[in-house]
Design a protein around this motif. Structure first.
Motif, PDB file in Angstrom:
ATOM      1  N   LEU A 139       0.709  -1.149   0.055  1.00 51.16           N
ATOM      2  CA  LEU A 139       0.038  -0.162   0.106  1.00 51.16           C
ATOM      3  C   LEU A 139       0.735   1.217   0.077  1.00 51.16           C
ATOM      4  N   ALA A 140       2.071   1.064   0.837  1.00 50.87           N
ATOM      5  CA  ALA A 140       2.845   2.314   1.022  1.00 50.87           C
ATOM      6  C   ALA A 140       3.367   2.760  -0.329  1.00 50.87           C
ATOM      7  N   GLU A 141       3.883   1.823  -1.444  1.00 48.38           N
ATOM      8  CA  GLU A 141       4.395   1.948  -2.490  1.00 48.38           C
ATOM      9  C   GLU A 141       3.332   2.621  -3.601  1.00 48.38           C
ATOM     10  N   ALA A 142       2.273   2.166  -3.351  1.00 43.89           N
ATOM     11  CA  ALA A 142       1.160   2.683  -4.424  1.00 43.89           C
ATOM     12  C   ALA A 142       0.927   4.120  -3.807  1.00 43.89           C
ATOM     13  N   GLU A 143       0.718   4.463  -2.651  1.00 43.90           N
ATOM     14  CA  GLU A 143       0.156   5.693  -2.111  1.00 43.90           C
ATOM     15  C   GLU A 143       1.282   6.721  -2.413  1.00 43.90           C
ATOM     16  N   TRP A 144       2.511   6.381  -1.996  1.00 35.90           N
ATOM     17  CA  TRP A 144       3.633   7.447  -2.217  1.00 35.90           C
ATOM     18  C   TRP A 144       3.845   7.697  -3.708  1.00 35.90           C
ATOM     19  N   MET A 145       3.599   6.843  -4.710  1.00 30.59           N
ATOM     20  CA  MET A 145       3.830   7.106  -6.001  1.00 30.59           C
ATOM     21  C   MET A 145       2.579   8.329  -6.454  1.00 30.59           C
ATOM     22  N   ALA A 146       1.415   7.945  -5.810  1.00 32.60           N
ATOM     23  CA  ALA A 146       0.364   8.765  -6.329  1.00 32.60           C
ATOM     24  C   ALA A 146       0.623  10.173  -5.546  1.00 32.60           C
ATOM     25  N   LEU A 147       0.892  10.172  -4.467  1.00 33.39           N
ATOM     26  CA  LEU A 147       0.968  11.274  -3.561  1.00 33.39           C
ATOM     27  C   LEU A 147       2.090  12.181  -4.281  1.00 33.39           C
ATOM     28  N   LEU A 148       3.199  11.550  -4.833  1.00 26.91           N
ATOM     29  CA  LEU A 148       4.353  12.429  -5.278  1.00 26.91           C
ATOM     30  C   LEU A 148       4.087  12.794  -6.551  1.00 26.91           C
ATOM     31  N   ASP A 149       3.143  12.391  -7.244  1.00 26.30           N
ATOM     32  CA  ASP A 149       2.475  12.945  -8.529  1.00 26.30           C
ATOM     33  C   ASP A 149       1.339  14.026  -8.284  1.00 26.30           C
ATOM     34  N   ARG A 150       0.625  13.737  -7.302  1.00 26.01           N
ATOM     35  CA  ARG A 150      -0.374  14.850  -7.081  1.00 26.01           C
ATOM     36  C   ARG A 150       0.367  16.163  -6.380  1.00 26.01           C
ATOM     37  N   SER A 151       1.272  15.886  -5.723  1.00 23.59           N
ATOM     38  CA  SER A 151       1.897  17.146  -5.098  1.00 23.59           C
ATOM     39  C   SER A 151       3.019  17.698  -5.903  1.00 23.59           C
ATOM     40  N   GLY A 152       3.262  17.377  -7.035  1.00 21.19           N
ATOM     41  CA  GLY A 152       4.345  17.700  -7.856  1.00 21.19           C
ATOM     42  C   GLY A 152       5.666  17.429  -7.631  1.00 21.19           C
ATOM     43  N   THR A 153       6.041  16.428  -6.592  1.00 19.54           N
ATOM     44  CA  THR A 153       7.222  16.122  -6.103  1.00 19.54           C
ATOM     45  C   THR A 153       7.938  15.026  -6.508  1.00 19.54           C
ATOM     46  N   ARG A 154       7.221  14.359  -7.883  1.00 22.83           N
ATOM     47  CA  ARG A 154       7.987  13.104  -8.164  1.00 22.83           C
ATOM     48  C   ARG A 154       9.563  13.182  -8.531  1.00 22.83           C
ATOM     49  N   GLY A 155       9.955  14.530  -9.010  1.00 20.45           N
ATOM     50  CA  GLY A 155      11.270  14.644  -9.338  1.00 20.45           C
ATOM     51  C   GLY A 155      12.345  14.397  -8.101  1.00 20.45           C
ATOM     52  N   MET A 156      11.745  14.456  -6.907  1.00 22.20           N
ATOM     53  CA  MET A 156      12.560  14.323  -5.676  1.00 22.20           C
ATOM     54  C   MET A 156      12.876  12.915  -5.543  1.00 22.20           C
ATOM     55  N   LEU A 157      12.265  11.753  -6.239  1.00 24.90           N
ATOM     56  CA  LEU A 157      12.486  10.484  -6.015  1.00 24.90           C
ATOM     57  C   LEU A 157      13.596   9.903  -6.765  1.00 24.90           C
ATOM     58  N   ARG A 158      14.343   9.062  -6.184  1.00 24.39           N
ATOM     59  CA  ARG A 158      15.472   8.431  -7.029  1.00 24.39           C
ATOM     60  C   ARG A 158      15.208   6.864  -6.890  1.00 24.39           C
ATOM     61  N   GLU A 159      15.447   6.231  -7.820  1.00 23.92           N
ATOM     62  CA  GLU A 159      15.151   4.911  -8.227  1.00 23.92           C
ATOM     63  C   GLU A 159      16.473   4.198  -8.640  1.00 23.92           C
ATOM     64  N   ASP A 160      17.180   4.134  -7.843  1.00 27.54           N
ATOM     65  CA  ASP A 160      18.816   3.513  -8.021  1.00 27.54           C
ATOM     66  C   ASP A 160      18.906   2.367  -7.413  1.00 27.54           C
ATOM     67  N   GLY A 161      18.003   1.820  -6.709  1.00 27.80           N
ATOM     68  CA  GLY A 161      18.078   0.670  -6.047  1.00 27.80           C
ATOM     69  C   GLY A 161      18.811   0.677  -4.675  1.00 27.80           C
ATOM     70  N   SER A 162      18.979  -0.408  -4.172  1.00 25.58           N
ATOM     71  CA  SER A 162      20.094  -0.467  -2.842  1.00 25.58           C
ATOM     72  C   SER A 162      21.020  -1.482  -3.076  1.00 25.58           C
ATOM     73  N   LEU A 163      22.115  -1.689  -2.243  1.00 17.74           N
ATOM     74  CA  LEU A 163      23.175  -2.543  -2.374  1.00 17.74           C
ATOM     75  C   LEU A 163      23.394  -2.761  -0.775  1.00 17.74           C
ATOM     76  N   GLU A 164      23.057  -4.326  -0.267  1.00 16.16           N
ATOM     77  CA  GLU A 164      23.415  -4.594   0.904  1.00 16.16           C
ATOM     78  C   GLU A 164      24.717  -5.473   0.813  1.00 16.16           C
ATOM     79  N   LEU A 165      25.617  -5.033   1.818  1.00 10.31           N
ATOM     80  CA  LEU A 165      27.039  -5.842   1.648  1.00 10.31           C
ATOM     81  C   LEU A 165      27.367  -6.754   2.624  1.00 10.31           C
ATOM     82  N   TYR A 166      28.315  -7.693   2.326  1.00 11.59           N
ATOM     83  CA  TYR A 166      28.553  -8.692   3.338  1.00 11.59           C
ATOM     84  C   TYR A 166      30.101  -9.010   3.113  1.00 11.59           C
ATOM     85  N   GLU A 167      30.791  -9.101   4.630  1.00 13.44           N
ATOM     86  CA  GLU A 167      31.917  -9.257   4.722  1.00 13.44           C
ATOM     87  C   GLU A 167      32.576 -10.624   4.677  1.00 13.44           C
ATOM     88  N   SER A 168      31.647 -11.594   4.554  1.00  4.86           N
ATOM     89  CA  SER A 168      32.084 -13.029   4.744  1.00  4.86           C
ATOM     90  C   SER A 168      30.906 -13.995   4.162  1.00  4.86           C
TER      91      SER A 168
END
Length: 443
Positions: A146-175
């Motif tokens: 629900l959060a993802e759907a609501e955020w994408m819609a709110l970003l569009d309605r509020s004109g703030t979609r340009g503040m979103l970054r969709e680069d993914g994340s990288l979790e790292l392990y030492e062993s």
């Protein structure tokens, strides 16, 4: 929906030479009190105000410092929709003794605070039991969808979609052992359709050049998102809420009371405000207000630390997650943020910035060449419940008060969904997800 001319205080006939239509006074201006009062100007309160104002309700937000000026201003900027695992999952329980032995490690508890914290820790331990863990996992997975759907819609309605970054994340392990220990968590995420891939070698270094060779593997989550700066986003969403009629009053709320017909707020200066509906979204202070209404909710405070460096400190491509050390590094529009870790120490103890310094020293080891100079240290209060599931629902004493707090590390991530759910509760509409797991009565 009101047309823009009416919002400006004029009827459409103004251009034809008629006198401007009078602006409809707010309930407060008519001496009737507030329609909806929200305590808390953080991202949860902001999103709730935006959704209620969109529905045409008169909303006033009360906060002691301003809009998005406290915990919501300094978080790690992640929209972590894949972060469905409760904190009390088995991997964390196993690491607790090791972490607690290090006063500057991922989790610390000041010894003097331990007696007060013990009841919460017992609940936290029980939340890791298999049946409770599965219930929390399922609830969080539904909330995140629900959060993802609501955020994408709110970003569009509020004109703030340009503040979103969709680069993914990288979790790292030492062993290899650390990587293998993470696999049950990834399997749980996979059950809910969350995409990821494990990486190593050249692909790992391509995703983040300049990593220390101590990291042997990683997990890339393409659907992970961040925002340009959480404080700037919060203020931008609030500006949108204002265009829909939401108002702000800077005030410290000392006391709340409620009956079936509404709520009374007593301010620090002794004045009072009346409201038909009250939303308590005051973060780490929310349980103190709930207690005044007779509800004892086991909320504790995770004190999180970070340092925001200049943007040129290192070329970080996407959010880096060092789960074995309990912190992340996020590239922002306004700098490079190194932060995380947990100090369970309440809201009254002074900050221990040795923790943020320790994180920065680790970041230097993990990213050789990182420039640690010119940073700005910060500490914020994360409101956390032992099962990692927030409280979203009407106060047991009546429907005039709605609770919206206890999101822990996920306040920014779940804010738009919480705003939607608060709107549905206030308007008496059916919510899109089952709210039973989020009930304040579950304790």
């Amino acid at each position: 929906m009101r047309d823009s001319a009416h919002v400006q205080g004029y009827s459409k006939s103004t251009e034809a030479g008629r006198r401007p239509a009078p602006r409809t006074p707010s309930p407060r201006e008519r001496g009737e009190g507030e329609d909806i009062a929200i305590i808390g100007g953080g991202i949860i309160g902001i999103c709730a105000a935006a959704r209620l104002a969109e529905a045409g309700r008169n909303v006033t937000v009360f906060d002691r410092t301003g809009i998005c000026e406290e915990t919501s201003s300094g978080n790690a900027a992640a929209l972590a929709f894949s972060e469905v695992l409760p904190m009390a999952h088995k991997g964390m329980i196993r690491q607790l003794p090791k972490w607690l032995a290090d006063p500057l490690g991922p989790l610390s508890i000041p010894p003097a605070y331990l007696p007060k914290l013990l009841p919460w820790l017992v609940r936290f331990w029980r939340a890791g039991w298999s049946d409770r863990y599965e219930a929390s996992l399922t609830a969080q997975a539904g909330m995140m969808k629900l959060a993802e759907a609501e955020w994408m819609a709110l970003l569009d309605r509020s004109g703030t979609r340009g503040m979103l970054r969709e680069d993914g994340s990288l979790e790292l392990y030492e062993s290899e052992a650390e990587f293998r220990a993470s696999l049950p968590g990834w399997a749980a995420r996979e059950r809910f359709g969350i995409g990821f891939r494990h990486v190593e070698g050249e692909e790992l270094t391509t995703l983040q050049p300049g990593l220390s060779p101590r990291f042997v593997k990683g997990t890339f989550v393409p659907g992970w998102k961040t925002v340009a700066d959480p404080k700037l986003l919060g203020k931008a969403v609030w500006a949108y809420a204002q265009t829909k009629g939401a108002r702000f009053e800077m005030a410290r709320i000392e006391h709340v009371a409620a009956d079936p017909d509404g709520a009374t707020l007593t301010l620090a200066d002794g004045t009072t405000r009346q409201a038909r509906h009250l939303v308590i979204a005051a973060g780490a202070w929310s349980h103190l207000l709930a207690r005044q209404l007779g509800d004892r909710i086991p909320l504790e405070t995770e004190r999180g630390y970070n340092t925001t460096l200049p943007k040129a400190a290192f070329d970080v491509k996407r959010q880096l997650i060092f789960s074995g050390h309990g912190f992340v590094i996020t590239p922002l529009e306004t700098g490079l943020r190194v932060g995380g870790a947990v100090e369970l120490g309440g809201i009254e103890r002074p900050p221990n910035y040795a923790r943020s310094k320790a994180l920065l020293q680790k970041a230097q080891r993990f990213l050789p060449g990182l420039d640690p100079t010119g940073g700005r240290e910060w500490m914020g209060f994360r409101p956390s419940l032992p099962d990692s599931v927030p409280v979203i629902g009407c106060a047991p004493g009546g429907r005039s008060v709605v609770y919206a707090f206890g999101h822990g590390h996920l306040g920014l991530t779940q804010a738009a969904a919480t705003g939607r759910l608060i709107r549905d509760l206030v308007l008496g509409q059916a919510p899109p997800i089952d709210l039973a797991p989020f009930s304040p009565k579950r304790f």
